[in-house]
Scaffold this motif. Sequence first.
Motif, short mmCIF file in Angstrom:
data_model
loop_
_atom_site.label_atom_id
_atom_site.label_comp_id
_atom_site.label_asym_id
_atom_site.label_seq_id
_atom_site.Cartn_x
_atom_site.Cartn_y
_atom_site.Cartn_z
N LYS A 81 -6.20 10.92 -5.60
CA LYS A 81 -7.21 10.41 -4.67
C LYS A 81 -6.98 8.92 -4.43
O LYS A 81 -7.04 8.45 -3.29
CB LYS A 81 -8.61 10.66 -5.22
N SER A 82 -6.70 8.15 -5.49
CA SER A 82 -6.50 6.71 -5.31
C SER A 82 -5.20 6.42 -4.55
O SER A 82 -5.16 5.50 -3.73
CB SER A 82 -6.51 5.98 -6.65
N PHE A 83 -4.14 7.20 -4.79
CA PHE A 83 -2.88 7.01 -4.05
C PHE A 83 -3.07 7.28 -2.56
O PHE A 83 -2.39 6.70 -1.73
CB PHE A 83 -1.78 7.94 -4.56
N PHE A 84 -4.01 8.20 -2.23
CA PHE A 84 -4.20 8.61 -0.84
C PHE A 84 -5.19 7.72 -0.09
O PHE A 84 -5.39 7.87 1.11
CB PHE A 84 -4.65 10.08 -0.78
N GLU A 85 -5.80 6.76 -0.77
CA GLU A 85 -6.68 5.82 -0.09
C GLU A 85 -5.82 4.79 0.66
O GLU A 85 -4.88 4.24 0.11
CB GLU A 85 -7.58 5.11 -1.10
N GLU A 86 -6.14 4.57 1.92
CA GLU A 86 -5.36 3.67 2.76
C GLU A 86 -5.38 2.25 2.18
O GLU A 86 -6.44 1.70 1.89
CB GLU A 86 -5.92 3.66 4.18
N HIS A 87 -4.19 1.69 2.00
CA HIS A 87 -4.06 0.38 1.38
C HIS A 87 -2.76 -0.29 1.80
O HIS A 87 -1.94 0.30 2.49
CB HIS A 87 -4.11 0.51 -0.15
N MET A 88 -2.58 -1.53 1.37
CA MET A 88 -1.32 -2.26 1.54
C MET A 88 -1.04 -2.99 0.24
O MET A 88 -1.89 -3.08 -0.63
CB MET A 88 -1.40 -3.24 2.71
N HIS A 89 0.18 -3.52 0.13
CA HIS A 89 0.58 -4.33 -1.01
C HIS A 89 1.14 -5.65 -0.50
O HIS A 89 1.59 -5.75 0.64
CB HIS A 89 1.66 -3.63 -1.85
N GLU A 90 1.16 -6.63 -1.38
CA GLU A 90 1.75 -7.92 -1.06
C GLU A 90 3.24 -7.95 -1.37
O GLU A 90 3.89 -8.97 -1.19
CB GLU A 90 1.01 -9.05 -1.79
N ASP A 91 3.76 -6.85 -1.85
CA ASP A 91 5.19 -6.68 -2.12
C ASP A 91 5.68 -5.44 -1.40
O ASP A 91 4.90 -4.55 -1.05
CB ASP A 91 5.43 -6.46 -3.63
N GLU A 92 6.99 -5.37 -1.19
CA GLU A 92 7.56 -4.13 -0.67
C GLU A 92 7.28 -3.01 -1.67
O GLU A 92 7.20 -3.24 -2.87
CB GLU A 92 9.08 -4.27 -0.54
N GLU A 93 7.15 -1.80 -1.15
CA GLU A 93 7.05 -0.62 -2.01
C GLU A 93 8.36 0.13 -1.87
O GLU A 93 8.70 0.59 -0.79
CB GLU A 93 5.86 0.26 -1.60
N ILE A 94 9.11 0.23 -2.98
CA ILE A 94 10.45 0.81 -2.96
C ILE A 94 10.46 2.01 -3.91
O ILE A 94 10.16 1.86 -5.09
CB ILE A 94 11.51 -0.23 -3.42
N ARG A 95 10.84 3.17 -3.37
CA ARG A 95 10.88 4.38 -4.18
C ARG A 95 12.17 5.15 -3.92
O ARG A 95 12.53 5.41 -2.76
CB ARG A 95 9.69 5.30 -3.85
N TYR A 96 12.84 5.55 -5.01
CA TYR A 96 14.00 6.44 -4.94
C TYR A 96 13.58 7.73 -5.61
O TYR A 96 13.22 7.74 -6.80
CB TYR A 96 15.22 5.83 -5.63
N ILE A 97 13.62 8.83 -4.86
CA ILE A 97 13.09 10.10 -5.35
C ILE A 97 14.15 10.81 -6.20
O ILE A 97 15.25 11.14 -5.73
CB ILE A 97 12.63 11.00 -4.19
N LEU A 98 13.80 11.05 -7.47
CA LEU A 98 14.71 11.70 -8.42
C LEU A 98 14.49 13.21 -8.49
O LEU A 98 15.44 13.96 -8.67
CB LEU A 98 14.53 11.09 -9.82
N SER A 99 13.24 13.64 -8.37
CA SER A 99 12.93 15.08 -8.34
C SER A 99 11.55 15.26 -7.72
O SER A 99 10.79 14.31 -7.59
CB SER A 99 12.98 15.68 -9.75
N GLY A 100 11.26 16.49 -7.34
CA GLY A 100 9.99 16.77 -6.69
C GLY A 100 9.99 16.22 -5.26
O GLY A 100 11.04 15.92 -4.69
N ILE A 156 -0.54 -3.60 -6.98
CA ILE A 156 -1.92 -3.96 -6.66
C ILE A 156 -2.21 -3.48 -5.24
O ILE A 156 -1.65 -4.00 -4.28
CB ILE A 156 -2.15 -5.48 -6.76
N PRO A 157 -3.06 -2.44 -5.11
CA PRO A 157 -3.42 -1.97 -3.77
C PRO A 157 -4.58 -2.78 -3.20
O PRO A 157 -5.54 -3.11 -3.90
CB PRO A 157 -3.86 -0.52 -4.02
N TYR A 158 -4.45 -3.15 -1.93
CA TYR A 158 -5.53 -3.82 -1.20
C TYR A 158 -6.02 -2.83 -0.15
O TYR A 158 -5.32 -2.55 0.83
CB TYR A 158 -5.02 -5.11 -0.54
N VAL A 159 -7.22 -2.29 -0.39
CA VAL A 159 -7.79 -1.26 0.48
C VAL A 159 -8.10 -1.87 1.84
O VAL A 159 -8.56 -3.01 1.94
CB VAL A 159 -9.05 -0.65 -0.17
N ARG A 160 -7.84 -1.09 2.89
CA ARG A 160 -8.05 -1.58 4.25
C ARG A 160 -9.51 -1.98 4.47
O ARG A 160 -10.42 -1.25 4.11
CB ARG A 160 -7.65 -0.49 5.25
N GLY A 161 -9.67 -3.13 5.07
CA GLY A 161 -10.99 -3.65 5.38
C GLY A 161 -10.83 -5.03 5.98
O GLY A 161 -9.72 -5.55 6.08
#
Length: 183
Positions: A81-100, A156-161
């Motif tokens: 639920k928290s991951f799905f809340e609309e937000h932004m970060h002050e850093d790039e979000e970088i993900r390399y998918i290993l499985s799933g 650190i997520p910053y929720v839209r507002g």
Amino acid sequence: MRAYYFDNLPGDQRLQHNSGKSADLDDLRELGVLHWTIPLDIPGGWEAKIDEVAAQQGYKNRDTMNVTKEGLGELYESKLKSFFEEHMHEDEEIRYILSGSGFFDIREHPSDEWIRIHVLPGDLLVLPAGIYHRFTLDELNQIKALRLFKEEPKWIPYVRGPETEANPYRVNYINSLKGVLVA
């Protein structure tokens, strides 16, 4: 990786929610989103290629995140639920998918529509600082990803507002889309 516009229909966030309108790498690049496909079984190993990209992009740190019901236990639903809340970060979000697999939804600017990006093993996705986004698993209900960071790991997520709209990282992101040079 496959990208398309989100249909905004009610229902389980882990379903496809495909509106039928596709998005491509050029659409994502215009929003500052970068993508590489680095197969897990490439000669020399994926680690060497990730190291190469990390050196090019200035990523100094990394860790692994494993999101599963078994691994998170009672926190599983609240974390999703928290991951799905609309937000932004002050850093790039970088993900390399290993499985799933899972979905990163990003806000297109200026339309404010969601573009859904389905990530699979071997996808390396970079979301720019200041872009509104959210994440959810898909129906497989599990993902393991390497997270890369330019500096010390932080999330650190910053929720839209209204306050977030005035955040300098958000303002710089919007200005970069307009071609405005920022200091």
